[in-house]
Every structure is written in structure tokens, then in C-alpha cells.
Design an enzyme around this catalytic site. Structure first.
Site, PDB file in Angstrom:
ATOM      1  N   HIS A 259       0.840  -1.192   0.000  1.00 58.31           N
ATOM      2  CA  HIS A 259       0.000   0.000   0.000  1.00 58.31           C
ATOM      3  C   HIS A 259       0.875   1.241   0.000  1.00 58.31           C
ATOM      4  CE1 HIS A 259      -3.225   2.805   1.057  1.00 58.31           C
ATOM      5  NE2 HIS A 259      -4.044   1.859   0.671  1.00 58.31           N
ATOM      6  N   ASP A 310      -8.024  -5.304  -0.458  1.00 63.16           N
ATOM      7  CA  ASP A 310      -8.484  -6.185  -1.529  1.00 63.16           C
ATOM      8  C   ASP A 310      -8.298  -7.665  -1.224  1.00 63.16           C
ATOM      9  OD1 ASP A 310      -9.152  -4.100  -3.457  1.00 63.16           O
ATOM     10  OD2 ASP A 310      -7.009  -3.727  -3.561  1.00 63.16           O
TER      11      ASP A 310
END
Length: 377
Positions: A259, A310
Site C-alpha cells: 500500500h 483487496d
């Protein structure tokens, strides 16, 4: 000139909608951990993102009624969805085009006054789940199901998808997933929406642009590819370590990991991991949870990679009997709540987003006109 590729670390606006503070995600100041723990309905979170406050019981009742009234879609829109099912289109392309068509069919789509913008926002928020469910059924040769006015957004979506009212565990899982995906600071699709809004374009154009941005595999499209990866491991007679090593040796990105902002843990992950554990146990699909845990452990141990929102959401949606190529559409029908909040905030800011680039091409080239006799060979 210092270049910040991908605008990494660059602050371009102020917001009161959501923030990442000390690795915690806040919606208008409220920690998402608390919102999930309190089983807050998704509708209340939408209100929070739009109005920056928790609604009173009366305000929430009125808001839910307005959303429920706008959930049905027209026969014309259903026909447009049917036409698109005959093409070999990615489902996110269908959603993008269908949301654009909502603007075509809205006679007040170009109106930008506060009341008109609110009505457009309610319509977009309410119709997105209906459109996704209708498309999911139409492509299987099934008729769309009309939403029920007494069901929540989460319950209605599952009902419109299957034709059967879901149980409390499924509804709670869907509701939590919608909350966890609702907004996330200035991510790529939200930034797209704000750039469009900064030009004072209409709401439908802003949301259409945001959907196009979310479609990409480096943003919302990652969750679809996560489950593709899990199925490849499960059916490929190859161990987790061997599969991941081969992928990493080929310099391929492992979807669902890493991320730009979070360096220790995505605060949304723990909730989705718990949901995945519970739902796989209830549906006798535990292999997906255990397989996901193996992937997480190995990548953290060998590469220091952490799962993002996700990764476990893919297993959650699979256990709710949602086809993997629809996962990103679920993301969109949640994130539209944040997009709309940011669009309204950006329009009030009244500042065109117009960054610069650093030119590195040739300079001062001399132009020589072609001869009048014709083009050069």
C-alpha cells in the site's frame, strides 16, 4: 525541479471526509473500527460522509426512505444492460457506461444547484446496487429483481442478486464490507472524481470518471485478480511458496499486497480477515481462508509485504456467491458514497486542480515545411 512521481506524499487539498491518522482510518473523525464494531448500517455511514455528522434517528429514517425510493431502475436502463450483456465487455465497463446513461436519461443532469445535485447523488447511490445485481442476473439469462423498500442496501443487494432474502450473518458481512470500502482519503478514483468536480462538471461525469479509475488492476481491480490467484494455486497442483516464488522471480505484482500509505497494516484488513474466517466456516469453504493465510504469512516473512483491503475481501465476496469479475463493481457501489462526498466538498472549494509536468523532450527544433510537390517518400 523535484518530481513526485504518482504525486507520492504530495498534499493537494484539505478534507473533512476521511483521513489516515497513525495507521487508523477515520470517517469524519470516527474510527472505522468503532463503526464496524457497533454494526452501524451502511446508510448511516453514507450520511456521515456527506454531512460529516452522525444522523439523528429521524434524519436517518428520512434518508433511508429517500434512498429506497430511488433504488428501482427503468425498463429502458434494463434494456441497455441487456444489450451490453451481448458484448464481450468487462463488467466495470458495463457499469461505467450504464452510470453515464443515467445522466443521459436524467432531464436535469446538467443542473448544478444544491437541490439538483442532492437528487442526482441520492439516485446514483441508490441505483448502483440495483444496476450491479440486474447485470449479474441478465448475463445469466435471468430477469432482474425489483428491490424491496423495507430492506437495507446490503440486504437488498443480496436479495436482488439471488431472489432470496439473505440471513443475518450474510447481511452483516455485506454491510461491513460496504462500510470498509466506503472512503479512503485521496485514493486514485477519489482524486479522479475531485479533478473532474474541480472543473465544475456534472455529477454523472465525475462518477463515470471515478469508475474508470477504479477499474484498473492497481486500484479496485485488484480484488478480482486476488481470487484468480487463489484459484490458480488451488487448482494448479503447486505449493504456495513455489507459486509465489515463480511470480516474484518474474517480477510480477502480487495483487492484494502492499500500500502507498500503510507500511505496517491496513486497518481494514483485520475486519475482512475475520469476515472471511467466519463466512468460509459457515459455507464449508475453509480452504480459501487457510490458503489466504498461507499466502499472507509467506509474503510477510520473505518480502515484508502486508495485505491491503483487496486481499481478504475477495474471499468474503466469494462466500456470498458473487462472481469474481463482479468484485470491483461491489467496491464501486460502496465507494460511490465517498466519491459523492468528495465531489460536493470539491465544488465548494471552487479551485481548479491543474498540476504541472516537467518537460524532458527535445527543445528548439527547427520546422522545415514539406515541399509543395507533395509528401516526402
Amino acid at each position: 525541479m523535484e518530481i513526485h512521481r504518482g504525486l507520492d506524499g504530495v498534499v493537494v487539498s484539505e478534507t473533512k471526509i476521511s483521513s489516515i491518522v497513525e495507521n487508523q482510518l477515520l470517517f469524519a473523525g470516527y474510527n472505522i473500527d468503532d463503526l464496524v464494531a457497533e454494526n452501524v448500517p451502511f446508510e448511516e455511514v453514507i450520511y456521515l460522509l456527506w454531512y460529516l455528522k452522525i444522523p439523528t434517528s429521524r434524519e436517518l429514517y428520512k434518508f433511508k426512505k429517500e434512498l429506497a425510493a430511488q433504488m428501482p431502475i427503468s425498463d429502458t436502463l434494463v434494456t441497455c444492460l441487456k444489450i451490453q450483456t451481448r458484448q464481450n465487455l468487462h463488467p466495470m465497463s458495463v457499469l461505467r457506461s450504464t452510470i453515464s446513461l443515467l445522466g443521459v436519461f436524467d432531464p436535469n443532469a446538467e443542473a448544478t444547484d444544491e437541490r439538483s445535485t442532492y437528487k442526482q447523488s441520492i439516485s446514483l447511490q441508490a441505483k448502483m446496487p440495483t444496476i450491479v445485481a440486474a447485470y449479474a442476473r441478465l448475463r445469466k439469462g435471468l430477469d432482474p429483481i425489483t428491490p424491496k423498500s423495507d430492506l437495507s442496501i446490503a440486504a437488498n443487494f443480496l436479495y436482488m442478486l439471488t431472489g432470496t432474502e439473505a440471513d443475518e450473518v450474510q447481511i452483516a458481512a455485506m454491510n461491513q464490507a460496504l462500510i470498509l470500502h466506503a472512503d479512503h482519503d485521496l485514493n486514485a478514483s477519489t482524486f479522479t472524481a475531485r479533478v473532474c468536480a474541480s472543473t465544475l462538471s456534472d455529477v454523472y461525469s465525475c462518477i463515470t470518471g471515478a469508475i474508470g479509475s477504479l477499474k484498473g488492476p492497481l486500484h479496485g481491480g485488484a480484488n478480482e485478480r486476488v481470487f484468480d490467484m487463489l484459484m490458480e494455486i488451488d487448482s494448479g497442483n503447486i505449493g504456495v511458496e513455489d507459486y509465489l516464488n515463480k511470480k516474484l522471480d518474474r517480477k510480477e505484482k502480487v495483487m492484494g499486497f502492499g500500500h502507498r500509505v500503510y507500511k505496517t497494516e491496513d486497518p481494514r484488513k483485520k475486519h475482512l480477515k475475520q469476515l472471511a474466517k467466519e463466512l468460509t466456516a459457515l459455507t464449508q469453504k475453509e480452504q480459501w481462508y487457510f490458503l489466504s493465510c498461507q499466502v499472507e504469512r509467506y509474503l510477510k516473512k520473505t518480502k515484508g509485504l502486508i495485505p491491503n483491503v483487496d486481499f481478504y475481501s475477495a474471499t468474503v465476496y466469494h462466500c456470498l456467491d458473487i462472481d469474481s469479475d463482479l468484485f470491483t463493481l461491489i467496491f464501486a457501489m460502496s465507494r460511490v458514497s465517498g466519491w459523492l462526498g468528495h465531489i460536493h466538498e470539491q465544488k465548494k472549494e471552487d479551485c481548479l486542480i491543474r498540476p504541472r509536468s516537467h518537460y524532458i523532450g527535445p527543445k528548439q527544433l527547427r520546422y522545415n515545411a514539406l515541399s509543395s510537390g507533395g509528401m516526402e517518400a
